[in-house]
Design a protein around this motif. Structure first.
Motif, PDB file in Angstrom:
ATOM      1  N   LYS B  31      15.922   3.442  56.238  1.00 55.00           N
ATOM      2  CA  LYS B  31      15.206   4.074  57.335  1.00 55.00           C
ATOM      3  C   LYS B  31      16.015   5.233  57.917  1.00 55.00           C
ATOM      4  N   GLY B  32      15.370   6.365  58.146  1.00 52.89           N
ATOM      5  CA  GLY B  32      16.020   7.495  58.785  1.00 52.89           C
ATOM      6  C   GLY B  32      16.869   8.354  57.874  1.00 52.89           C
ATOM      7  N   GLU B  33      16.915   8.029  56.608  1.00 45.77           N
ATOM      8  CA  GLU B  33      17.741   8.810  55.690  1.00 45.77           C
ATOM      9  C   GLU B  33      17.014  10.070  55.222  1.00 45.77           C
ATOM     10  N   ILE B  34      17.802  11.062  54.787  1.00 46.82           N
ATOM     11  CA  ILE B  34      17.231  12.160  54.014  1.00 46.82           C
ATOM     12  C   ILE B  34      17.828  12.055  52.624  1.00 46.82           C
ATOM     13  N   VAL B  35      16.981  11.773  51.651  1.00 47.75           N
ATOM     14  CA  VAL B  35      17.460  11.573  50.288  1.00 47.75           C
ATOM     15  C   VAL B  35      16.856  12.660  49.407  1.00 47.75           C
ATOM     16  N   ALA B  36      17.668  13.210  48.510  1.00 48.09           N
ATOM     17  CA  ALA B  36      17.166  14.236  47.611  1.00 48.09           C
ATOM     18  C   ALA B  36      17.085  13.684  46.199  1.00 48.09           C
ATOM     19  N   LEU B  37      16.080  14.150  45.487  1.00 45.71           N
ATOM     20  CA  LEU B  37      15.937  13.814  44.076  1.00 45.71           C
ATOM     21  C   LEU B  37      16.026  15.128  43.328  1.00 45.71           C
ATOM     22  N   LEU B 200      13.897  22.689  60.535  1.00 44.36           N
ATOM     23  CA  LEU B 200      12.664  21.939  60.796  1.00 44.36           C
ATOM     24  C   LEU B 200      12.775  20.501  60.294  1.00 44.36           C
ATOM     25  N   ILE B 201      13.284  20.333  59.087  1.00 40.85           N
ATOM     26  CA  ILE B 201      13.370  18.982  58.507  1.00 40.85           C
ATOM     27  C   ILE B 201      14.303  18.113  59.338  1.00 40.85           C
ATOM     28  N   GLU B 202      15.418  18.681  59.764  1.00 39.73           N
ATOM     29  CA  GLU B 202      16.348  17.890  60.573  1.00 39.73           C
ATOM     30  C   GLU B 202      15.735  17.516  61.915  1.00 39.73           C
ATOM     31  N   ARG B 203      15.003  18.465  62.478  1.00 41.49           N
ATOM     32  CA  ARG B 203      14.364  18.211  63.761  1.00 41.49           C
ATOM     33  C   ARG B 203      13.301  17.113  63.621  1.00 41.49           C
ATOM     34  N   LEU B 204      12.536  17.180  62.523  1.00 46.22           N
ATOM     35  CA  LEU B 204      11.499  16.174  62.301  1.00 46.22           C
ATOM     36  C   LEU B 204      12.093  14.781  62.220  1.00 46.22           C
ATOM     37  N   ARG B 205      13.227  14.679  61.503  1.00 40.70           N
ATOM     38  CA  ARG B 205      13.827  13.374  61.356  1.00 40.70           C
ATOM     39  C   ARG B 205      14.278  12.820  62.700  1.00 40.70           C
ATOM     40  N   LYS B 206      14.871  13.724  63.497  1.00 41.13           N
ATOM     41  CA  LYS B 206      15.412  13.280  64.769  1.00 41.13           C
ATOM     42  C   LYS B 206      14.301  12.918  65.758  1.00 41.13           C
ATOM     43  N   THR B 211      11.628   9.135  57.743  1.00 38.00           N
ATOM     44  CA  THR B 211      12.507   9.116  56.582  1.00 38.00           C
ATOM     45  C   THR B 211      11.998  10.154  55.587  1.00 38.00           C
ATOM     46  N   ILE B 212      12.930  10.829  54.921  1.00 44.06           N
ATOM     47  CA  ILE B 212      12.478  11.919  54.051  1.00 44.06           C
ATOM     48  C   ILE B 212      13.071  11.794  52.652  1.00 44.06           C
ATOM     49  N   LEU B 213      12.180  11.932  51.652  1.00 42.72           N
ATOM     50  CA  LEU B 213      12.619  12.027  50.257  1.00 42.72           C
ATOM     51  C   LEU B 213      12.174  13.385  49.762  1.00 42.72           C
ATOM     52  N   LEU B 214      13.117  14.182  49.258  1.00 39.46           N
ATOM     53  CA  LEU B 214      12.689  15.508  48.815  1.00 39.46           C
ATOM     54  C   LEU B 214      13.172  15.845  47.426  1.00 39.46           C
ATOM     55  N   ILE B 215      12.334  16.620  46.732  1.00 42.26           N
ATOM     56  CA  ILE B 215      12.710  17.189  45.442  1.00 42.26           C
ATOM     57  C   ILE B 215      13.036  18.637  45.723  1.00 42.26           C
TER      58      ILE B 215
END
Lengths: 407, 263
Positions: B31-37, B200-206, B211-215
């Protein structure tokens, strides 16, 4: 301004038109003497006319390109801005209401009758507009639903003597059911394939009606269907024509209100999203199966209602009234009027249905004029007569910010 | 509960005929992580996304989510049902509803949250009117958060490229997800737009507790944003770890740059 190249193009255009119109403009059969008359002069006229018009068109486009910086407001925008004034809006609305009410009393029975037909096409167009305009599903068998409505009334009246008013909702329900039945097999189809299957569906319904004698009385159809009645009173022909006209007006208004509300509802947005992109639409949580089936059934409802009215108006129905040509006419109404645009479809239906009636003198060339009109429309106004204007929203925060910027 | 990963993918495989586009890939996101693929072109990243979001039904393996409402297996569910469970995605090649306005695009995202049926919208019941107004206000609020409020009534297709990418995120956020799947959000953006996107992505998470998974192919974005990185190549998971670890991983360098003959 006009180069040799343009002249050459205009010349080729002229030749092409001469070739195209040769059979109808030059050759004429004299059926009395059984001889063929060659009208060579017509060929010359057409050549010259095509040549001149091509050049005029060229000059027009060049001029238009030159002054493209100054954007002139279109007629619709002018009308819209005038309508913002309340006085203008209410007085024009009052004028329309007065015309609609007085129309059958001022005009002949024939005029009233064709206006009723035109209004029926308004409703049919609006119904098909749900499927084609909102949902983006090309539907070439819409007349089948029209037939379902008409035969519902025809058969229920013949066997059980049910009256018009009772059959109106029954026809709508049956038609919606048929919409769902058609909807299931085509859930996964789109574009050309969808068009072909809907075309086939329309033909299947017509052929069944034509050949299943025990059920639908075949090509001879059902005759002596009762006209609409008020409180069980039978009316005279003139009265019943006016009465049918008012029923058509009422149903048209009902259709406009209901479809407008559907359009700006959750379902209407889902239909439009489905038209734009099916995969994205599903990823945003819209059940595409439900959206497609509701689009088909909600579109079919109006055809069913109009079918019942059609049967009551003409008192006679047979499968010949529900051919593919009928579906094409309704589709033309939607496309010419403006896909997805409610005022467009209304205008389209009135123009498309009324003009041929008033131009009976040219009835020989009707198809030719239709063809030309369609081509011209698609070139100059691809969005239709009145293209759809999207609703725009105002927000308080928006205004405050702009004011801050100005200050 | 908080220890359980929100998204758990076990031994996922997707086979097209003879091609194993995704081959036994497992992945966990807390939960709350930003993970990249990440991975080279054609490695199967988007196929992996499509398996999770229901566009494809995976041949083998399990996709599981654990939320406060309990855990659920997503295999074989329809995309709209998966969206309802709280997974929202964007697309690699922008898939906006081009001929609808920006606000309407976001309103589509709110679709699931609306309860009124056809009948009540035709009759314009009071409940329906309140609901509709709420959709409009909520959607506008989302646009303001993403910074697109100046385009409210524009057609989506008339927006600048960067704004279209942001609108995709806004639309996905409108579905109220707990997990946001971004497929190459920075593709085709200029450096300025990419910086805005990172912010924006960091703000959204906070702010949105998401939780974000991105390619992504933009390595600077991946390295600044993500806390953990998964690397796939030819459908297989070849490495996983923090950005630092991945930078120095031999396998990863080999996959991207090819093998050194002298080595």
């Amino acid at each position: 301004m006009i180069t040799i190249k343009d002249l050459k193009k205009a010349f080729l255009n002229a030749l092409w038109f001469i070739f195209l119109t040769f059979p109808i403009m030059v050759m004429k059969v004299n059926t009395i003497n059984d001889t063929l008359i060659w009208r060579w002069m017509n060929m010359l006229y057409i050549g010259v006319a095509a040549f001149v018009f091509t050049l005029l068109g060229k000059i027009y486009t060049v001029r238009k390109a030159n002054r493209s910086e100054i954007v002139k407001p279109s007629l619709i925008q002018i009308v819209n801005s005038k309508m913002e004034n309340k006085k203008v809006r209410y007085s024009s609305l009052a004028a329309v209401v007065a015309i609609v009410i007085l129309y059958p009393f001022l005009m002949s029975m024939y005029q009233t009758s064709i206006m009723t037909t035109a209004l029926m096409y308004v409703v049919l167009g609006l119904g098909l507009n749900i499927v084609v305009g909102f949902g983006g599903l090309l539907h070439l068998g819409y007349a089948a639903f029209y037939a379902v409505g008409a035969y519902t009334y025809g058969l229920l009246f013949y066997h059980f003597g049910l009256n018009f008013w009772l059959c109106l909702p029954i026809g709508a329900v049956f038609s919606a059911l048929f919409g769902i039945i058609l909807g299931f097999p085509i859930l996964r189809l789109r574009g050309d394939y969808l068009a072909i299957v809907t075309l086939a569906f329309g033909e299947i319904v017509r052929l069944v009606l034509e050949n299943w004698n025990e059920f639908s009385f075949g090509p001879s159809g059902i005759a002596n269907i009762a006209r609409p009645m008020i409180f069980g009173q039978k009316l005279k022909l003139a009265q019943v024509t006016n009465f049918t006209y008012f029923i058509a007006v009422g149903l048209t208004i009902l259709t406009i209100i209901v479809i407008r509300r559907m359009e700006s509802s959750k379902m209407g947005r889902a239909w439009e999203a489905m038209r734009e992109d099916e995969i994205a639409c599903q990823a945003m949580g819209i059940d595409i199966t439900k959206a497609k089936l509701t689009a088909f059934s909600m579109g079919a409802v109006w055809a069913g209602i109009m079918g019942v009215l059609f049967a009551a108006k003409t008192t006679f129905i047979n499968p010949a009234s529900f051919t593919t040509w009928e579906s094409i006419v309704i589709l033309c109404v939607v496309v010419i009027g403006g896909m997805g645009s409610i005022p467009g479809v209304i205008a389209g239906a009135l123009i498309f249905i009324l003009t041929p009636e008033y131009l009976r003198a040219f009835s020989q060339y009707r198809m030719l004029i239709f063809g030309i009109a369609l081509v011209v429309m698609m070139i100059f106004r691809p969005g239709g007569i009145i293209p759809k204007i999207r609703r725009s929203y105002q927000f308080a925060a928006d205004k405050e910010e702009t004011q801050e910027v100005e200050a | 509960m908080s220890d359980a990963p929100v998204l758990e993918v076990n031994d996922l495989s997707m086979v097209f005929g003879g091609l194993r586009a995704v081959d036994n890939v497992s992945l966990n996101i807390k939960k709350g992580e930003i993970v990249a693929l990440i991975g080279p072109n054609g490695a199967g990243k988007t196929t992996f996304f499509n398996c999770i979001t229901g566009v494809y039904i995976p041949t083998h393996g399990e996709v599981k989510i654990n939320t406060s409402e309990g855990s659920a297996v997503l295999n074989g569910l329809k995309p709209n049902v998966i969206n309802e469970k709280g997974l929202a995605r964007t697309f690699q090649n922008i898939r906006l509803f081009s001929n609808m306005t920006v606000l309407e695009n976001v309103m589509i995202g709110r679709h699931q949250s609306l309860k009124s049926g056809i009948l009540s919208s035709v009759l314009r019941t009071k409940k329906n009117r309140i609901e509709e107004q709420k959709v409009i206000d909520d959607s506008y609020e989302i646009l303001r958060k993403i910074g697109l409020e100046m385009y409210v009534n524009e057609l989506a297709c008339n927006l600048p490229y960067g704004a279209q990418r942001r609108l995709e995120i806004a639309r996905a956020m409108a579905t109220n997800p707990f997990l946001l799947l971004l497929d190459e959000p920075a593709a085709g953006m200029n450096p300025q737009e990419t910086n805005d996107l990172v912010e924006l992505i960091e703000r959204l998470r906070k702010e949105e507790d998401i939780t974000i998974l991105l390619i992504e192919h933009d390595m600077s974005l991946v390295m600044t944003l993500s806390e953990r990185i998964y690397v796939v190549d030819y459908g297989k998971m070849i490495a996983t770890g923090t950005p630092e670890e991945i930078k120095n991983n031999k396998e990863v360098i080999k996959a991207y740059l090819g093998e050194d003959i002298d080595a």
